[in-house]
Design a protein around this motif. Structure first.
Motif, mmCIF file in Angstrom:
data_model
loop_
_atom_site.group_PDB
_atom_site.id
_atom_site.type_symbol
_atom_site.label_atom_id
_atom_site.label_comp_id
_atom_site.label_asym_id
_atom_site.label_seq_id
_atom_site.Cartn_x
_atom_site.Cartn_y
_atom_site.Cartn_z
ATOM 1 N N GLY A 27 1.168 -1.178 0.181
ATOM 2 C CA GLY A 27 -0.085 0.345 -0.488
ATOM 3 C C GLY A 27 0.320 1.331 -0.418
ATOM 4 N N ALA A 28 1.620 0.616 -0.404
ATOM 5 C CA ALA A 28 2.712 2.551 0.043
ATOM 6 C C ALA A 28 4.327 1.856 -0.238
ATOM 7 N N ASP A 29 5.526 3.561 -0.789
ATOM 8 C CA ASP A 29 6.549 2.903 0.017
ATOM 9 C C ASP A 29 7.388 3.863 1.459
ATOM 10 N N VAL A 30 8.215 2.987 1.753
ATOM 11 C CA VAL A 30 8.298 3.847 3.125
ATOM 12 C C VAL A 30 8.895 5.249 3.025
ATOM 13 N N PHE A 31 10.400 5.506 2.198
ATOM 14 C CA PHE A 31 10.414 6.629 1.987
ATOM 15 C C PHE A 31 9.674 7.776 0.372
ATOM 16 N N GLU A 32 8.948 6.977 0.059
ATOM 17 C CA GLU A 32 7.961 7.956 -0.646
ATOM 18 C C GLU A 32 7.681 8.725 0.404
ATOM 19 N N CYS A 33 6.027 8.104 1.530
ATOM 20 C CA CYS A 33 5.742 8.259 2.012
ATOM 21 C C CYS A 33 6.013 10.158 2.758
ATOM 22 N N ILE A 34 7.475 9.612 3.702
ATOM 23 C CA ILE A 34 8.058 10.344 4.085
ATOM 24 C C ILE A 34 8.439 12.054 3.097
ATOM 25 N N ALA A 35 8.811 11.821 1.593
ATOM 26 C CA ALA A 35 9.090 12.302 1.026
ATOM 27 C C ALA A 35 7.875 13.494 0.322
ATOM 28 N N ILE A 36 6.945 12.640 0.852
ATOM 29 C CA ILE A 36 5.192 13.843 0.966
ATOM 30 C C ILE A 36 5.121 14.185 1.679
ATOM 31 N N ALA A 37 4.989 13.578 2.860
ATOM 32 C CA ALA A 37 4.598 14.432 3.889
ATOM 33 C C ALA A 37 5.936 15.870 3.753
ATOM 34 N N ARG A 38 6.909 16.001 3.969
ATOM 35 C CA ARG A 38 8.092 16.724 4.891
ATOM 36 C C ARG A 38 7.394 17.636 2.963
ATOM 37 N N ARG A 39 7.303 17.417 2.148
ATOM 38 C CA ARG A 39 6.839 18.714 1.829
ATOM 39 C C ARG A 39 5.832 19.176 2.039
#
Length: 404
Positions: A27-39
């Motif tokens: 359901g997700a990729d870990v660092f993709e989620c972190i990158a989204i949140a940090r934007r």
């Protein structure tokens, strides 16, 4: 959960980890989620929605292209990632009046999930379960179409979960262990709340009974091996259901709740608690002012706005009065099936799990998940594989699935 898994805002940090937890089932990729949140800009809800929706659209587009090219596994995983991102984008608008971004989130995550279903290798049916004057939408996942009767787990989600999200939390894990699965949105949850306008209710025994009735009509179900798994607020709803529905062979509360009124009052300054909600008018007004101020804050007020909307009330005092109905006092003692209560060490949301466990008179077990294991968050969201190993290890010993 402590700050700074991804960002410094409590709500956004927790919701990012929540999205990340779906990675174990695609359901997700870990660092993709972190990158989204940090934007995301500070505590700006619109910025959060825009960033996650952009990621959802990208994943969805990848799924459409892969599907057209006959790349079934790529399409399945892309649509699952889109499902998570659409849900994550809109969940911050869970409040009344209904924001169109929330309505879109519900519709798009459902569409993404159902596009993914076309590429599953195990059978699954989209179902509508009759309930009073509405229907409850859900999914009946099965290990195989081989005529065998298997144990089935019924999944109950929580305050702000959806039936699609529960696939990542419990459904695929159950399938992998030989269980069939029925997941559904009930009153106050997902599309039943947002699209049908049906609010939460405490008497979940009256919700689950028609669900069990429906399930027993399915030829693949072993009627002696039906379990109920409640996630988050489902840690109240599932035990409440088991208190009155005695055809269940087991119940799991993840994480365990006992009394929502007591939980709500515990967050009010100690000198004022005895006056809430119907005591000294000055004390009540002071608490109302504090809550009204918090309600207006973008992220700090999210849980309060969510509570008003889900419970279908207008003020925080009305919410606290309504919370009196959400109790397992006098109900936990009526549960007859074996029951597992999960308690995460750092989970202040469900800190009452030991109280629920103590009240049970049935065969029971309490499992503590610790911060040292990385599992101390609400619903062990940072260590779901550990939760799944322990909870299904317990359940396997009761229901004995055929395909371990």
């Amino acid at each position: 959960m402590s700050l700074a898994f991804a960002v410094k805002d409590d709500l956004f940090d927790a919701q990012t980890l929540r999205a990340v937890s779906s990675a174990i089932f695609g359901g997700a990729d870990v660092f993709e989620c972190i990158a989204i949140a940090r934007r995301v800009k500070g505590d700006d809800l619109a910025s959060w929605h825009a960033e996650w929706k952009r990621a959802a659209e990208d994943a969805y587009s990848l799924g459409v292209t892969a599907e057209a090219n006959g790349q079934h596994e790529t399409a399945r995983l892309a649509f699952l990632r889109a499902c998570t991102s659409f849900r994550t984008a809109g969940s911050v608008y869970l409040a009344a009046p209904v924001d169109p971004r929330l309505t879109e989130s519900i519709a798009r995550q459902r569409d993404s999930f159902r596009r993914a279903l076309a590429h599953f290798t195990t059978p699954v049916d989209v179902v509508e379960i009759p309930f009073e004057d509405i229907t409850l939408p859900g999914y009946h996942f099965r290990v195989a179409d081989d005529g065998k009767r298997r144990p089935t787990v019924i999944l109950v989600n929580g305050y702000d979960g959806t039936v699609e999200e529960n696939y990542f939390y419990n459904a695929q894990a159950a399938l992998d262990r030989g269980y069939d699965v029925l997941a559904f949105d009930g009153p106050g949850q997902g599309s039943v709340l947002v699209e049908q306008g049906v609010h939460l209710r405490p008497d979940w025994e009256n919700v689950v009974t028609p669900v069990v009735d429906w399930l027993l009509e399915q030829p693949s179900v072993d009627p002696e091996r039906i379990a109920l798994i409640g996630l988050s607020l489902g840690g109240y709803l599932a035990p409440r259901a088991a208190s009155g529905e005695h055809r269940l062979a087991a119940c799991i509360a993840d994480s365990g709740f006992y009394d929502l009124f007591d939980a709500a009052i515990s967050r009010i300054p100690a000198p004022l608690r005895g006056q809430i909600p119907d005591g000294n008018a000055t004390a009540v007004r002071l608490v109302e002012d504090l809550m009204d101020s918090r309600l207006k804050k973008p992220t700090d007020g999210w849980s309060l706005r969510r509570g008003l909307y889900v419970n279908g009330v207008d003020t925080m005092m009305d919410y606290i009065r309504d919370a009196r109905n959400y109790t397992l006092k006098g109900f936990a003692e009526q549960i007859t099936c074996p029951t597992l209560v999960c308690h995460a060490e750092g989970d202040d949301i469900a800190a009452q799990a030991p109280e629920l466990y103590a009240a049970l008179n049935c065969e029971k077990q309490l499992i503590l998940f610790t911060e040292a294991e990385g599992a101390g968050q609400h619903c062990e969201v940072g260590a779901r594989q550990l939760y799944l190993a322990r909870s299904f290890g317990w359940l396997d010993g009761i229901l004995n699935p055929d395909d371990l």
